[in-house]
Design a protein around this motif. Structure first.
Motif, PDB file in Angstrom:
ATOM      1  N   LYS A  29       0.833  -1.210   0.000  1.00 23.98           N
ATOM      2  CA  LYS A  29       0.000   0.000   0.000  1.00 23.98           C
ATOM      3  C   LYS A  29       0.864   1.255   0.000  1.00 23.98           C
ATOM      4  CE  LYS A  29      -3.653   2.464   0.078  1.00 23.98           C
ATOM      5  NZ  LYS A  29      -4.501   2.532  -1.134  1.00 23.98           N
ATOM      6  N   LEU A  30       1.925   1.266   0.797  1.00 23.59           N
ATOM      7  CA  LEU A  30       2.805   2.433   0.840  1.00 23.59           C
ATOM      8  C   LEU A  30       3.539   2.633  -0.484  1.00 23.59           C
ATOM      9  CD1 LEU A  30       4.295   2.300   4.454  1.00 23.59           C
ATOM     10  CD2 LEU A  30       2.454   3.748   3.569  1.00 23.59           C
ATOM     11  N   SER A  31       3.743   1.557  -1.229  1.00 23.14           N
ATOM     12  CA  SER A  31       4.322   1.690  -2.564  1.00 23.14           C
ATOM     13  C   SER A  31       3.393   2.489  -3.472  1.00 23.14           C
ATOM     14  CB  SER A  31       4.583   0.304  -3.174  1.00 23.14           C
ATOM     15  OG  SER A  31       5.521  -0.421  -2.413  1.00 23.14           O
ATOM     16  N   ARG A  32       2.087   2.304  -3.268  1.00 23.78           N
ATOM     17  CA  ARG A  32       1.109   3.103  -4.025  1.00 23.78           C
ATOM     18  C   ARG A  32       1.092   4.546  -3.535  1.00 23.78           C
ATOM     19  NH1 ARG A  32      -4.364  -0.005  -3.415  1.00 23.78           N
ATOM     20  NH2 ARG A  32      -5.168   1.661  -4.753  1.00 23.78           N
ATOM     21  N   VAL A  33       1.208   4.734  -2.217  1.00 21.84           N
ATOM     22  CA  VAL A  33       1.232   6.087  -1.659  1.00 21.84           C
ATOM     23  C   VAL A  33       2.410   6.876  -2.231  1.00 21.84           C
ATOM     24  CG1 VAL A  33       1.462   7.449   0.458  1.00 21.84           C
ATOM     25  CG2 VAL A  33       0.077   5.364   0.471  1.00 21.84           C
ATOM     26  N   LEU A  34       3.527   6.187  -2.436  1.00 23.22           N
ATOM     27  CA  LEU A  34       4.718   6.829  -2.994  1.00 23.22           C
ATOM     28  C   LEU A  34       4.449   7.419  -4.372  1.00 23.22           C
ATOM     29  CD1 LEU A  34       7.775   7.336  -2.519  1.00 23.22           C
ATOM     30  CD2 LEU A  34       8.212   5.171  -3.678  1.00 23.22           C
ATOM     31  N   MET A  35       3.463   6.872  -5.078  1.00 21.07           N
ATOM     32  CA  MET A  35       3.129   7.342  -6.415  1.00 21.07           C
ATOM     33  C   MET A  35       2.307   8.635  -6.398  1.00 21.07           C
ATOM     34  SD  MET A  35       4.568   5.055  -8.205  1.00 21.07           S
ATOM     35  CE  MET A  35       5.549   3.799  -7.382  1.00 21.07           C
ATOM     36  N   LEU A  36       1.899   9.086  -5.199  1.00 16.51           N
ATOM     37  CA  LEU A  36       1.036  10.258  -5.118  1.00 16.51           C
ATOM     38  C   LEU A  36       1.701  11.504  -5.702  1.00 16.51           C
ATOM     39  CD1 LEU A  36      -1.487  11.736  -4.212  1.00 16.51           C
ATOM     40  CD2 LEU A  36      -0.544  11.849  -1.890  1.00 16.51           C
ATOM     41  N   ALA A  37       2.960  11.731  -5.352  1.00 16.35           N
ATOM     42  CA  ALA A  37       3.650  12.939  -5.830  1.00 16.35           C
ATOM     43  C   ALA A  37       3.779  12.971  -7.354  1.00 16.35           C
ATOM     44  CB  ALA A  37       5.012  13.061  -5.153  1.00 16.35           C
ATOM     45  N   PRO A  38       4.357  11.939  -7.982  1.00 15.61           N
ATOM     46  CA  PRO A  38       4.451  11.994  -9.451  1.00 15.61           C
ATOM     47  C   PRO A  38       3.087  11.978 -10.127  1.00 15.61           C
ATOM     48  CG  PRO A  38       5.173   9.847  -8.620  1.00 15.61           C
ATOM     49  CD  PRO A  38       5.044  10.746  -7.438  1.00 15.61           C
ATOM     50  N   ALA A  39       2.128  11.269  -9.544  1.00 17.36           N
ATOM     51  CA  ALA A  39       0.790  11.231 -10.143  1.00 17.36           C
ATOM     52  C   ALA A  39       0.149  12.615 -10.124  1.00 17.36           C
ATOM     53  CB  ALA A  39      -0.094  10.222  -9.401  1.00 17.36           C
ATOM     54  N   ALA A  40       0.286  13.335  -9.011  1.00 13.19           N
ATOM     55  CA  ALA A  40      -0.285  14.678  -8.913  1.00 13.19           C
ATOM     56  C   ALA A  40       0.339  15.613  -9.949  1.00 13.19           C
ATOM     57  CB  ALA A  40      -0.084  15.234  -7.506  1.00 13.19           C
ATOM     58  N   LEU A  41       1.646  15.502 -10.137  1.00  9.71           N
ATOM     59  CA  LEU A  41       2.335  16.344 -11.114  1.00  9.71           C
ATOM     60  C   LEU A  41       1.887  16.026 -12.534  1.00  9.71           C
ATOM     61  CD1 LEU A  41       4.464  18.478 -11.691  1.00  9.71           C
ATOM     62  CD2 LEU A  41       6.181  16.663 -11.723  1.00  9.71           C
ATOM     63  N   ILE A  42       1.805  14.737 -12.848  1.00 11.84           N
ATOM     64  CA  ILE A  42       1.391  14.321 -14.193  1.00 11.84           C
ATOM     65  C   ILE A  42      -0.052  14.717 -14.468  1.00 11.84           C
ATOM     66  CG2 ILE A  42       0.926  12.312 -15.659  1.00 11.84           C
ATOM     67  CD1 ILE A  42       3.334  10.953 -14.265  1.00 11.84           C
ATOM     68  N   ILE A  43      -0.935  14.490 -13.492  1.00 13.47           N
ATOM     69  CA  ILE A  43      -2.348  14.843 -13.669  1.00 13.47           C
ATOM     70  C   ILE A  43      -2.509  16.352 -13.827  1.00 13.47           C
ATOM     71  CG2 ILE A  43      -4.577  14.951 -12.472  1.00 13.47           C
ATOM     72  CD1 ILE A  43      -3.909  12.171 -11.315  1.00 13.47           C
ATOM     73  N   GLY A  44      -1.746  17.137 -13.030  1.00 12.87           N
ATOM     74  CA  GLY A  44      -1.817  18.589 -13.158  1.00 12.87           C
ATOM     75  C   GLY A  44      -1.390  19.061 -14.524  1.00 12.87           C
ATOM     76  N   ALA A  45      -0.300  18.487 -15.035  1.00  7.12           N
ATOM     77  CA  ALA A  45       0.194  18.870 -16.358  1.00  7.12           C
ATOM     78  C   ALA A  45      -0.807  18.477 -17.439  1.00  7.12           C
ATOM     79  CB  ALA A  45       1.544  18.201 -16.612  1.00  7.12           C
ATOM     80  N   TRP A  46      -1.349  17.269 -17.321  1.00  6.03           N
ATOM     81  CA  TRP A  46      -2.321  16.801 -18.318  1.00  6.03           C
ATOM     82  C   TRP A  46      -3.589  17.631 -18.288  1.00  6.03           C
ATOM     83  CZ3 TRP A  46      -7.178  14.810 -17.141  1.00  6.03           C
ATOM     84  CH2 TRP A  46      -7.896  14.309 -18.229  1.00  6.03           C
ATOM     85  N   TYR A  47      -4.095  17.906 -17.091  1.00  5.87           N
ATOM     86  CA  TYR A  47      -5.335  18.679 -16.969  1.00  5.87           C
ATOM     87  C   TYR A  47      -5.148  20.084 -17.527  1.00  5.87           C
ATOM     88  CZ  TYR A  47      -9.299  21.111 -14.906  1.00  5.87           C
ATOM     89  OH  TYR A  47     -10.424  21.872 -14.727  1.00  5.87           O
ATOM     90  N   GLN A  48      -4.019  20.700 -17.191  1.00  7.56           N
ATOM     91  CA  GLN A  48      -3.759  22.051 -17.674  1.00  7.56           C
ATOM     92  C   GLN A  48      -3.689  22.077 -19.195  1.00  7.56           C
ATOM     93  OE1 GLN A  48      -3.797  24.419 -15.602  1.00  7.56           O
ATOM     94  NE2 GLN A  48      -3.021  26.214 -16.682  1.00  7.56           N
TER      95      GLN A  48
END
Length: 342
Positions: free
Chosen positions: A226-245
């Motif tokens: 589960k913590l391995s998935r939590v680690l993905m939060l930072a890059p996922a937020a950056l990628i989603i922000g870039a894609w959404y923008q």
């Protein structure tokens, strides 16, 4: 002018006390046997909603509540990084980290795709997808700042946040009970069952609750996965922000806009590095993580106090359906992968 400053100060103080009480109660109630399935953050959100019916000076506290839901959220996510031990995650091996990457990328994409096909608005579909694929309420609140909306849609976006949190809370609880129930039928080893719970369930609390039913080995594996998935939060937020923008600018044809960079996610990673390599001690790290959840609980309570949740039930059915279908596919996938590779 002086009177206005006093009102603002008093309003912030009242908002701070109310959200602090909700967070403390959420932490206490979230530690009880059955309520632990729901989790402290979601309980704090619910308590914040309940406080809406109390005779509090809403106009005076509105600014303070907005500050807490925004700034305390970021501070809580930064401090949550102390929960991640990078050495433990690295020792889990390439398979675990690889599975986390596939689960997060696949589930977020699938949930968003299903939501849009079912007519869910873009912003809500993104938040529900992030919560389902990464780490529940914390992911919803971590991704939301990356979704920049106009001033007149701020309240609508807060409703999206509450709705997304509610979706992952309900589904996480339901799937926790399902996985505990079907465990005897799956014929999995403790390690395999830990992989399934850690890779498929929504909140850390859900993975702990289900993983513990398989014994200590299963619990440890569930937490690491589960913590391995939590680690993905930072890059996922950056990628989603870039894609959404990029997609929003393209659809609105307004030209190039500044990319929102989640600097607080850098703090999240830095906290995980400090917690891993500095000799802080287990007791100190435990206190820091508790403080992190206290700040996050206050932010969730503030969110509950500031949103008109009556409209949630009117437009949440399709988003819930999309997340449900994605969760079923995710569970099936993790069972197959755990049997094949773990």
């Amino acid at each position: 002018m002086r009177n206005y400053a006093i009102v603002r100060t008093n309003g912030f103080f009242v908002a701070f006390i109310l959200t602090f009480v909700c967070a403390l109660l959420g932490t206490f109630l979230g530690g009880l046997p059955y309520l632990s399935l729901i989790g402290a953050l979601v309980i704090s959100l619910i308590l914040g909603m309940i406080f809406q019916v109390l005779p509090t000076p809403v106009d005076e506290t509105k600014e303070g509540i907005g500050f807490i839901s925004n700034k305390f959220l970021r501070l809580g996510i930064i401090m949550l990084g102390f929960k991640l031990n990078l050495v433990d995650l690295a020792s889990a091996g390439v398979k675990t980290i690889g599975l986390a990457m596939v689960v997060v990328a696949g589930t977020v994409s699938l949930t968003y795709f299903l939501g849009r096909k079912l007519g869910v608005e873009k912003e809500l579909a993104i938040l529900a997808a992030g919560g389902t694929g990464i780490c529940g309420a914390a992911a919803v609140m971590g991704i939301s700042p990356q979704i920049k909306v106009s001033e007149d849609r701020r309240e609508h976006q807060r409703e999206n946040e509450v709705l997304a949190v509610a979706i992952v809370a309900i589904l996480g609880t339901v799937f926790t009970l399902i996985e505990i129930g079907i465990k005897p039928l799956l014929h999995l080893t403790p390690t395999q069952f830990g992989v399934v719970t850690g890779a498929s369930l929504h909140e850390i609390a859900h993975a702990v609750a289900a993983g513990s039913s398989g014994g200590p080995v299963s619990l440890d594996t569930a937490i690491i996965t589960k913590l391995s998935r939590v680690l993905m939060l930072a890059p996922a937020a950056l990628i989603i922000g870039a894609w959404y923008q990029r997609t929003t600018v393209k659809s609105n044809a307004k030209g190039k806009q500044k990319l929102p960079i989640p600097w607080f996610m850098g703090g999240f990673i830095l906290a995980s590095i400090l917690g891993t390599f500095l000799p802080l001690g287990t007791a100190v790290l435990a206190v820091l993580v508790k403080i992190a959840y206290l700040f996050l609980g206050m932010a969730m309570a503030a969110l509950g106090m500031s949103v008109n949740f009556k409209v949630i039930f009117k437009r949440g059915k399709n988003a819930f359906l999309a997340a449900s279908i994605a969760s079923i596919i995710l569970l099936s996938f993790t069972i197959l992968v755990s049997k094949a590779f773990f």
